[in-house]
Design a protein around this motif. Structure first.
Motif, PDB file in Angstrom:
ATOM      1  N   GLU A   1      61.247 -43.089 -48.036  1.00  0.00           N
ATOM      2  CA  GLU A   1      62.249 -43.382 -49.462  1.00  0.00           C
ATOM      3  C   GLU A   1      63.423 -43.919 -49.092  1.00  0.00           C
ATOM      4  O   GLU A   1      64.004 -44.712 -49.464  1.00  0.00           O
ATOM      5  CB  GLU A   1      62.233 -42.131 -50.152  1.00  0.00           C
ATOM      6  CG  GLU A   1      60.783 -41.886 -51.093  1.00  0.00           C
ATOM      7  CD  GLU A   1      60.951 -40.338 -51.658  1.00  0.00           C
ATOM      8  OE1 GLU A   1      61.859 -39.510 -51.526  1.00  0.00           O
ATOM      9  OE2 GLU A   1      59.872 -40.255 -52.270  1.00  0.00           O
TER      10      GLU A   1
ATOM     11  N   GLN B   1      62.878 -47.678 -48.130  1.00  0.00           N
ATOM     12  CA  GLN B   1      62.795 -48.463 -49.217  1.00  0.00           C
ATOM     13  C   GLN B   1      64.188 -48.720 -49.899  1.00  0.00           C
ATOM     14  O   GLN B   1      64.589 -49.901 -50.088  1.00  0.00           O
ATOM     15  CB  GLN B   1      61.927 -47.626 -50.263  1.00  0.00           C
ATOM     16  CG  GLN B   1      61.972 -48.240 -51.659  1.00  0.00           C
ATOM     17  CD  GLN B   1      61.383 -47.331 -52.830  1.00  0.00           C
ATOM     18  OE1 GLN B   1      61.075 -46.434 -52.507  1.00  0.00           O
ATOM     19  NE2 GLN B   1      61.416 -47.832 -54.008  1.00  0.00           N
ATOM     20  N   GLN B   2      65.174 -47.756 -49.732  1.00  0.00           N
ATOM     21  CA  GLN B   2      66.295 -48.131 -50.271  1.00  0.00           C
ATOM     22  C   GLN B   2      67.188 -49.021 -49.553  1.00  0.00           C
ATOM     23  O   GLN B   2      67.918 -50.023 -49.829  1.00  0.00           O
ATOM     24  CB  GLN B   2      67.204 -46.589 -50.420  1.00  0.00           C
ATOM     25  CG  GLN B   2      66.755 -45.753 -51.431  1.00  0.00           C
ATOM     26  CD  GLN B   2      66.729 -46.393 -52.981  1.00  0.00           C
ATOM     27  OE1 GLN B   2      67.719 -47.008 -53.160  1.00  0.00           O
ATOM     28  NE2 GLN B   2      65.479 -46.346 -53.652  1.00  0.00           N
ATOM     29  N   LYS B   3      67.062 -48.916 -47.993  1.00  0.00           N
ATOM     30  CA  LYS B   3      67.777 -49.735 -47.232  1.00  0.00           C
ATOM     31  C   LYS B   3      67.112 -51.100 -46.907  1.00  0.00           C
ATOM     32  O   LYS B   3      67.836 -51.931 -46.692  1.00  0.00           O
ATOM     33  CB  LYS B   3      67.862 -49.051 -45.905  1.00  0.00           C
ATOM     34  CG  LYS B   3      68.603 -49.441 -44.891  1.00  0.00           C
ATOM     35  CD  LYS B   3      68.783 -48.796 -43.568  1.00  0.00           C
ATOM     36  CE  LYS B   3      69.480 -47.143 -43.813  1.00  0.00           C
ATOM     37  NZ  LYS B   3      69.904 -46.834 -42.422  1.00  0.00           N
TER      38      LYS B   3
END
Length: 382
Positions: free
Chosen positions: A116, A119-121
């Motif tokens: 997760e 995913q954000q990065k």
């Protein structure tokens, strides 16, 4: 060339990433069908398949085990009308909604938390790139015979692998030149809603500047394994990296067991990992065993080369060369350097008939690339 009887011995392993697709060659929407099988797992997303061989004693044995895992996988996927997408670049997808994060639960739930963060990065699209990771370690008997000064074996082993790591970092481009196999990609990789096959400027998208790299270049300290692990720790403490697993360089030094800088610093190097191989769609298993045999020979050859200081400037150049090699038209000097390294390897292994055959197979690729490059230059001059 050394006459040590353990010279060509070692431990070998293959990790092969692919995507699961349905009968329409779209990303499968079904859950990963193999539970917690340690040899048939997934990496970032639920619709991925990662085959992980156990430790083997030759490239040939590792490829045979990979074939067995591949057969089991295909048979199970066929029950749901699914198959393996044997390309490094993903098929068409509508949006990142088609890319579910791997649903690790229970004792493995921390793996999902890490994904997760990724995913954000980086977004999910980057994580669809698939390839081959090749793991190798020397036979302990070979290392003990090399340790002629009777140094502390633990220290000697770590220093040897660190020296090899530096050599492989500055030569990773050669393996990209020889195994790049992903110049075409679907337009959905560029923008949601787009479709159609695009011929890129890269022979390997995942090894190019568009591929698997950190948002910054992690500069590491290679003076010793302690300083090496400590420099990784600094990037984690400052928040630049989430963990050592986020260190997206083409070569990794791996400890036995959990891959962490603490484990690496405390217990030392167990093996070295080469991460740049594209899936070869013309090979039934996605990899030609001769490419892995050559990688093994390159490791042995580089072990014979003198040590050097891998300065920040050389670390930056190593990444530039790696990305340059991923171009359809890499720099001429890189191709010439590739020929020089291969010819030096021919001399090093001149007494080994099988090695010479493997090297000749790879040398032909360089000759073809050189011919292609010169043909383009000649045509543009007219």
């Amino acid at each position: 060339m050394t006459t040590n009887k353990y010279y060509y011995s070692g431990k070998f392993g293959i990790e092969r990433e692919t995507l699961r697709v349905d009968s329409q060659c779209r990303l499968a929407r079904t859950p990963h069908p193999f539970g917690n099988d340690e040899h048939i797992t997934r990496d970032f997303c639920e619709n991925q398949i990662e085959l992980v061989t156990p430790v083997c004693h030759s490239v040939d044995e590792a490829v045979k085990v990979l074939a067995e895992l591949d057969k089991r996988t295909r048979e199970e996927l066929a029950k749901n009308g699914e198959s393996i997408w044997l390309y490094s670049n993903p098929p068409h997808f509508d949006s990142e909604d088609d890319i579910p994060i791997a649903d690790f639960i229970g004792d493995h739930s921390s793996k999902r938390a890490y994904r997760e963060v990724l995913q954000q990065k980086y977004g999910k699209k980057l994580m669809l790139f698939s390839g081959i990771h090749f793991n190798f370690s020397f036979a302990e008997e070979f290392l003990r015979e090399l340790n002629t000064n009777n140094e502390d074996f633990h220290t000697f082993r770590n220093e040897l692998y660190l020296r090899l790591y530096k050599q492989l970092m500055v030569h990773s481009w050669l393996l990209v030149l020889l195994t790049a196999a992903s110049p075409y990609y679907d337009a959905s990789l560029d923008k949601d809603g787009k479709s159609g096959i695009i011929m890129s400027e890269y022979s390997s998208l995942r090894n190019s500047r568009r591929g698997y790299w950190n948002k910054f270049l992690p500069i590491l300290d290679h003076r010793s394994l302690k300083t090496f692990a400590g420099s990784i720790k600094k990037h984690i403490v400052t928040g630049s990296l989430y963990s050592v697993s986020e260190l997206y360089l083409p070569i990794r030094l791996k400890p036995k067991g959990v891959n962490s800088f603490e484990n690496l610093a405390a217990n030392g190097v167990d093996h070295i990992e080469l991460r740049m191989f594209d899936l070869n769609p013309s090979a039934p298993l996605g990899i030609d065993s001769r490419d892995l045999e050559f990688a093994h020979l390159l490791i042995l050859y580089l072990l014979s080369q003198p040590d050097f200081d891998l300065t920040p400037e050389l670390q930056e150049k190593a990444v530039r060369d790696h990305q340059n090699a991923a171009l359809l038209e890499p720099d001429t000097k890189l191709l010439e350097h590739g020929t020089e390294v291969i010819e030096s390897m021919e001399k090093h292994f001149s007494e080994n008939e099988k090695a010479i055959e493997i090297i000749a197979f790879e040398k032909e690729k360089i000759l073809v690339r050189n011919h292609f490059k010169s043909s383009i230059v000649s045509a543009s001059a007219k």
